[in-house]
Design a protein around this motif. Structure first.
Motif, PDB file in Angstrom:
ATOM      1  N   UNK A   1      13.789 -18.614  56.918  1.00 49.77           N
ATOM      2  CA  UNK A   1      12.439 -18.433  57.416  1.00 49.77           C
ATOM      3  C   UNK A   1      11.669 -17.511  56.484  1.00 49.77           C
ATOM      4  N   UNK A   2      10.373 -17.737  56.458  1.00 48.92           N
ATOM      5  CA  UNK A   2       9.516 -16.880  55.656  1.00 48.92           C
ATOM      6  C   UNK A   2       9.123 -15.656  56.458  1.00 48.92           C
ATOM      7  N   UNK A   3       8.546 -14.705  55.782  1.00 47.22           N
ATOM      8  CA  UNK A   3       8.085 -13.489  56.462  1.00 47.22           C
ATOM      9  C   UNK A   3       7.050 -13.824  57.521  1.00 47.22           C
ATOM     10  N   UNK A   4       6.148 -14.785  57.241  1.00 45.07           N
ATOM     11  CA  UNK A   4       5.143 -15.189  58.235  1.00 45.07           C
ATOM     12  C   UNK A   4       5.810 -15.772  59.480  1.00 45.07           C
ATOM     13  N   UNK A   5       6.833 -16.598  59.276  1.00 39.80           N
ATOM     14  CA  UNK A   5       7.550 -17.175  60.413  1.00 39.80           C
ATOM     15  C   UNK A   5       8.260 -16.081  61.202  1.00 39.80           C
ATOM     16  N   UNK A   6       8.858 -15.130  60.503  1.00 42.95           N
ATOM     17  CA  UNK A   6       9.523 -14.007  61.169  1.00 42.95           C
ATOM     18  C   UNK A   6       8.531 -13.238  62.027  1.00 42.95           C
ATOM     19  N   UNK A   7       7.359 -12.975  61.482  1.00 44.79           N
ATOM     20  CA  UNK A   7       6.336 -12.215  62.217  1.00 44.79           C
ATOM     21  C   UNK A   7       5.832 -12.991  63.428  1.00 44.79           C
ATOM     22  N   UNK A   8       5.638 -14.303  63.283  1.00 46.19           N
ATOM     23  CA  UNK A   8       5.185 -15.124  64.419  1.00 46.19           C
ATOM     24  C   UNK A   8       6.248 -15.151  65.514  1.00 46.19           C
ATOM     25  N   UNK A   9       7.510 -15.312  65.121  1.00 48.35           N
ATOM     26  CA  UNK A   9       8.588 -15.330  66.104  1.00 48.35           C
ATOM     27  C   UNK A   9       8.711 -13.979  66.800  1.00 48.35           C
ATOM     28  N   UNK A  10       8.551 -12.912  66.057  1.00 49.64           N
ATOM     29  CA  UNK A  10       8.589 -11.569  66.646  1.00 49.64           C
ATOM     30  C   UNK A  10       7.452 -11.403  67.656  1.00 49.64           C
ATOM     31  N   UNK A  11       6.268 -11.879  67.316  1.00 49.47           N
ATOM     32  CA  UNK A  11       5.122 -11.784  68.231  1.00 49.47           C
ATOM     33  C   UNK A  11       5.370 -12.603  69.499  1.00 49.47           C
ATOM     34  N   UNK A  12       5.953 -13.795  69.356  1.00 49.40           N
ATOM     35  CA  UNK A  12       6.275 -14.629  70.517  1.00 49.40           C
ATOM     36  C   UNK A  12       7.265 -13.899  71.419  1.00 49.40           C
ATOM     37  N   UNK A  13       8.296 -13.311  70.821  1.00 52.47           N
ATOM     38  CA  UNK A  13       9.320 -12.595  71.590  1.00 52.47           C
ATOM     39  C   UNK A  13       8.732 -11.387  72.306  1.00 52.47           C
ATOM     40  N   UNK A  14       7.879 -10.646  71.627  1.00 54.57           N
ATOM     41  CA  UNK A  14       7.271  -9.468  72.258  1.00 54.57           C
ATOM     42  C   UNK A  14       6.368  -9.867  73.420  1.00 54.57           C
ATOM     43  N   UNK A  15       5.580 -10.928  73.235  1.00 54.74           N
ATOM     44  CA  UNK A  15       4.706 -11.394  74.307  1.00 54.74           C
ATOM     45  C   UNK A  15       5.537 -11.899  75.483  1.00 54.74           C
ATOM     46  N   UNK A  16       6.601 -12.644  75.181  1.00 51.37           N
ATOM     47  CA  UNK A  16       7.471 -13.147  76.247  1.00 51.37           C
ATOM     48  C   UNK A  16       8.105 -11.991  77.011  1.00 51.37           C
ATOM     49  N   UNK A  17       8.491 -10.940  76.307  1.00 53.36           N
ATOM     50  CA  UNK A  17       9.067  -9.766  76.967  1.00 53.36           C
ATOM     51  C   UNK A  17       8.107  -9.177  77.988  1.00 53.36           C
ATOM     52  N   UNK A  18       6.831  -9.149  77.627  1.00 53.76           N
ATOM     53  CA  UNK A  18       5.821  -8.629  78.570  1.00 53.76           C
ATOM     54  C   UNK A  18       5.576  -9.617  79.713  1.00 53.76           C
ATOM     55  N   UNK A  19       5.398 -10.889  79.366  1.00 51.80           N
ATOM     56  CA  UNK A  19       5.053 -11.895  80.373  1.00 51.80           C
ATOM     57  C   UNK A  19       6.196 -12.188  81.347  1.00 51.80           C
ATOM     58  N   UNK A  20       7.418 -12.064  80.883  1.00 52.81           N
ATOM     59  CA  UNK A  20       8.573 -12.476  81.687  1.00 52.81           C
ATOM     60  C   UNK A  20       9.371 -11.297  82.234  1.00 52.81           C
ATOM     61  N   UNK A  21       8.807 -10.112  82.157  1.00 50.26           N
ATOM     62  CA  UNK A  21       9.530  -8.906  82.574  1.00 50.26           C
ATOM     63  C   UNK A  21      10.110  -9.018  83.979  1.00 50.26           C
ATOM     64  N   UNK A  22       9.366  -9.605  84.898  1.00 48.71           N
ATOM     65  CA  UNK A  22       9.821  -9.715  86.281  1.00 48.71           C
ATOM     66  C   UNK A  22      10.230 -11.137  86.662  1.00 48.71           C
ATOM     67  N   UNK A  23      10.374 -11.995  85.687  1.00 52.09           N
ATOM     68  CA  UNK A  23      10.703 -13.399  85.945  1.00 52.09           C
ATOM     69  C   UNK A  23      12.181 -13.557  86.311  1.00 52.09           C
ATOM     70  N   UNK A  24      12.453 -14.623  87.031  1.00 50.75           N
ATOM     71  CA  UNK A  24      13.845 -14.949  87.358  1.00 50.75           C
ATOM     72  C   UNK A  24      14.537 -15.498  86.104  1.00 50.75           C
ATOM     73  N   UNK A  25      15.866 -15.468  86.087  1.00 51.53           N
ATOM     74  CA  UNK A  25      16.577 -16.055  84.943  1.00 51.53           C
ATOM     75  C   UNK A  25      16.198 -17.523  84.709  1.00 51.53           C
ATOM     76  N   UNK A  26      16.038 -18.288  85.773  1.00 56.06           N
ATOM     77  CA  UNK A  26      15.669 -19.687  85.629  1.00 56.06           C
ATOM     78  C   UNK A  26      14.290 -19.824  84.994  1.00 56.06           C
ATOM     79  N   UNK A  27      13.354 -18.975  85.391  1.00 52.83           N
ATOM     80  CA  UNK A  27      12.019 -19.017  84.796  1.00 52.83           C
ATOM     81  C   UNK A  27      12.053 -18.644  83.314  1.00 52.83           C
ATOM     82  N   UNK A  28      12.906 -17.700  82.943  1.00 45.25           N
ATOM     83  CA  UNK A  28      13.041 -17.332  81.525  1.00 45.25           C
ATOM     84  C   UNK A  28      13.585 -18.522  80.741  1.00 45.25           C
ATOM     85  N   UNK A  29      14.591 -19.189  81.276  1.00 45.44           N
ATOM     86  CA  UNK A  29      15.147 -20.356  80.598  1.00 45.44           C
ATOM     87  C   UNK A  29      14.137 -21.493  80.522  1.00 45.44           C
TER      88      UNK A  29
END
Length: 94
Positions: A1-29
């Motif tokens: 992966x390129x640095x841009x792809x790494x940064x985009x994936x990191x941003x997706x993961x960080x946003x998901x961490x915020x959005x899914x903080x209280x989600x059920x395991x099934x909702x996360x999957x």
């Protein structure tokens, strides 16, 4: 992966961490399956079948990766075989 792809994936993961903080395991999957589509898979030690079961509900036919070290108990291999037989998953033994 390129640095841009790494940064985009990191941003997706960080946003998901915020959005899914209280989600059920099934909702996360379900989020992961919706986000990554055919690239989505889970790994399982086959100690139990919980992850495989939930993943099959979120994404029927999901790939479940099992690392066969050659040192598993017979019961572990039996669980792997049972998961493959009764769940809507594709067990990949490596």
């Amino acid at each position: 992966m390129t640095t841009d792809q790494d940064e985009r994936l990191k941003a997706v993961a960080e946003q998901a961490g915020r959005d899914l903080e209280d989600a059920s395991p099934l909702d996360v999957l379900r989020w992961a399956a919706d986000t990554f589509g055919e690239k989505f898979c889970v790994t399982s030690s086959m100690e139990d079948a919980v992850v495989a079961h939930l993943a099959s509900r979120a994404f029927p036919g999901v790939d479940v990766v099992f690392l066969d070290t050659g040192y598993h108990f017979e019961e572990t291999i039996g669980t792997r075989d049972a998961v493959e037989a009764v769940m809507d998953v594709n067990v990949i033994t490596l």
